[in-house]
Write a protein that holds these residues in place. Structure first.
Motif, PDB file in Angstrom:
ATOM      1  N   PHE A  64       9.878  -0.368 -17.975  1.00  0.00           N
ATOM      2  CA  PHE A  64      10.845  -0.654 -17.071  1.00  0.00           C
ATOM      3  C   PHE A  64       9.922  -0.223 -15.784  1.00  0.00           C
ATOM      4  O   PHE A  64       8.999   0.314 -15.624  1.00  0.00           O
ATOM      5  N   SER A  65      10.222  -1.262 -14.781  1.00  0.00           N
ATOM      6  CA  SER A  65       9.544  -0.801 -13.308  1.00  0.00           C
ATOM      7  C   SER A  65      10.703  -0.750 -12.219  1.00  0.00           C
ATOM      8  O   SER A  65      11.769  -1.469 -12.388  1.00  0.00           O
ATOM      9  N   THR A  66      10.078  -0.117 -11.228  1.00  0.00           N
ATOM     10  CA  THR A  66      11.088  -0.079  -9.946  1.00  0.00           C
ATOM     11  C   THR A  66      10.297   0.410  -8.724  1.00  0.00           C
ATOM     12  O   THR A  66       8.924   0.558  -8.682  1.00  0.00           O
ATOM     13  N   GLU A  67      10.796   0.024  -7.523  1.00  0.00           N
ATOM     14  CA  GLU A  67      10.174   0.300  -6.393  1.00  0.00           C
ATOM     15  C   GLU A  67      11.004   1.257  -5.571  1.00  0.00           C
ATOM     16  O   GLU A  67      12.358   1.119  -5.545  1.00  0.00           O
ATOM     17  N   VAL A  68      10.597   2.369  -5.124  1.00  0.00           N
ATOM     18  CA  VAL A  68      11.432   3.344  -4.462  1.00  0.00           C
ATOM     19  C   VAL A  68      10.899   3.231  -3.012  1.00  0.00           C
ATOM     20  O   VAL A  68       9.551   3.374  -2.837  1.00  0.00           O
ATOM     21  N   GLU A  69      11.683   3.301  -1.762  1.00  0.00           N
ATOM     22  CA  GLU A  69      11.310   3.315  -0.706  1.00  0.00           C
ATOM     23  C   GLU A  69      11.956   4.711  -0.092  1.00  0.00           C
ATOM     24  O   GLU A  69      13.144   4.852  -0.298  1.00  0.00           O
ATOM     25  N   PHE A  70      11.005   5.354   0.503  1.00  0.00           N
ATOM     26  CA  PHE A  70      11.345   6.833   1.177  1.00  0.00           C
ATOM     27  C   PHE A  70      11.340   6.324   2.706  1.00  0.00           C
ATOM     28  O   PHE A  70      10.481   6.073   3.211  1.00  0.00           O
ATOM     29  N   SER A  71      12.667   6.345   3.263  1.00  0.00           N
ATOM     30  CA  SER A  71      12.840   5.709   4.695  1.00  0.00           C
ATOM     31  C   SER A  71      12.911   6.777   5.659  1.00  0.00           C
ATOM     32  O   SER A  71      13.627   7.846   5.439  1.00  0.00           O
ATOM     33  N   GLY A  72      12.565   6.460   6.859  1.00  0.00           N
ATOM     34  CA  GLY A  72      12.736   7.220   8.173  1.00  0.00           C
ATOM     35  C   GLY A  72      12.212   8.686   8.183  1.00  0.00           C
ATOM     36  O   GLY A  72      12.397   9.406   9.309  1.00  0.00           O
TER      37      GLY A  72
END
Length: 147
Positions: A64-72
């Motif tokens: 499985f693959s994913t992208e995680v954005e840590f925002s702000g």
């Protein structure tokens, strides 16, 4: 059986030059066909004292693959470091990349780290017992800073 962990750091990343990063995008892929892996991410501000900006733990399913954005959380931060631990990640079955992203969603070349550019380190700067765990079920997730 003891779980094998791989721990990586970006090292210090300058963020004072324009354009600067407002958020971080981390791509993760678990190439193991049978085992989930636990991926713990810490983002630190490096401004004299090392202070935590983000921390999160993900259970990444097999294959499985994913992208995680840590925002702000990076606005106004002049330097930062990212540390990532992948548990059950024998033989580099979990691959990672890290990108600094501007508020206009531009990926910054000078804040881009491929898996081969991440620095192996012996241990994390913080204990991870209080970090929230999240089972990954989505291809893309966006997490916001509490700051």
């Amino acid at each position: 059986m003891i779980a094998l962990s791989r721990i990586y750091s970006t090292g210090p990343i300058q963020n004072r030059y324009k354009p600067s990063a407002d958020s971080i995008l981390i791509n993760m892929v678990n190439n193991n066909l049978y085992k989930s892996t636990e991926v713990t991410v810490f983002v630190f501000a490096l401004e004299g004292d090392k202070r935590i900006l983000f921390s999160h733990c993900f259970i990444l399913p097999p294959n499985f693959s994913t992208e995680v954005e840590f925002s702000g959380g990076l606005t106004g931060v002049s330097a930062y470091e990212i540390q990532i631990e992948a548990t059950n990640a024998s033989n580099n079955t979990v691959l990672l990349s890290v990108n600094g992203v501007t508020c206009s969603t531009q990926i910054l070349d000078y804040q881009r780290f491929l898996h081969s550019e991440l620095i192996p380190i012996p241990y994390l700067s913080l204990a991870k017992q209080d970090v929230k765990k999240k089972h990954v079920t989505k291809r893309r997730m966006r997490l916001h800073s509490k700051a």
